[in-house]
Design a protein around this motif. Structure first.
Motif, PDB file in Angstrom:
ATOM      1  N   ASP A 149      40.754  39.213  47.842  1.00 12.42           N
ATOM      2  CA  ASP A 149      40.200  40.503  47.420  1.00 12.42           C
ATOM      3  C   ASP A 149      39.407  40.372  46.127  1.00 12.42           C
ATOM      4  O   ASP A 149      38.357  40.985  45.969  1.00 12.42           O
ATOM      5  N   GLN A 209      35.294  41.048  45.697  1.00 10.60           N
ATOM      6  CA  GLN A 209      34.659  42.013  44.794  1.00 10.60           C
ATOM      7  C   GLN A 209      33.381  41.433  44.189  1.00 10.60           C
ATOM      8  O   GLN A 209      32.382  42.137  44.057  1.00 10.60           O
ATOM      9  N   GLN A 269      30.739  41.323  47.065  1.00  6.36           N
ATOM     10  CA  GLN A 269      30.228  42.658  47.386  1.00  6.36           C
ATOM     11  C   GLN A 269      29.284  43.185  46.314  1.00  6.36           C
ATOM     12  O   GLN A 269      28.385  43.965  46.605  1.00  6.36           O
ATOM     13  N   ASN A 270      29.465  42.749  45.074  1.00 12.67           N
ATOM     14  CA  ASN A 270      28.606  43.185  43.971  1.00 12.67           C
ATOM     15  C   ASN A 270      27.457  42.215  43.702  1.00 12.67           C
ATOM     16  O   ASN A 270      26.768  42.340  42.692  1.00 12.67           O
TER      17      ASN A 270
END
Length: 82
Positions: free
Chosen positions: A12, A16, A19-20
């Motif tokens: 996870d 992050q 995803q960014n």
């Protein structure tokens, strides 16, 4: 699910960054920005996560697991929208 051999929350946390559209930090780089790391490496310093071949291989495998899972998730969302 990001695959096997990940510690709890590790997938996870890496996701992050993916995803960014950010650079995934290596060991010893957490808390530094990508620009700060690049400046230090340009001065000739080697970050601790860069010099260990085995650790680099493990990091790349884990990153690739996350990239694959994120690509599958994005493709599933695209197919769902269609």
């Amino acid at each position: 699910d990001y695959g096997k051999a990940m510690r709890p929350g590790e997938g996870d946390a890496i996701a992050q960054f993916v995803q960014n559209n950010m650079r995934i930090p290596r060991r010893g780089e957490v808390g530094w920005t990508g620009d700060e790391i690049e400046k230090v490496e340009d001065l000739g310093y080697v970050m601790s996560g860069s010099r260990h071949t085995r650790m680099n291989a493990i990091r790349l495998r884990k990153e690739n697991q996350v990239y694959s899972a994120e690509e599958a998730r994005a493709l599933a969302m695209l197919n769902f929208e269609e």
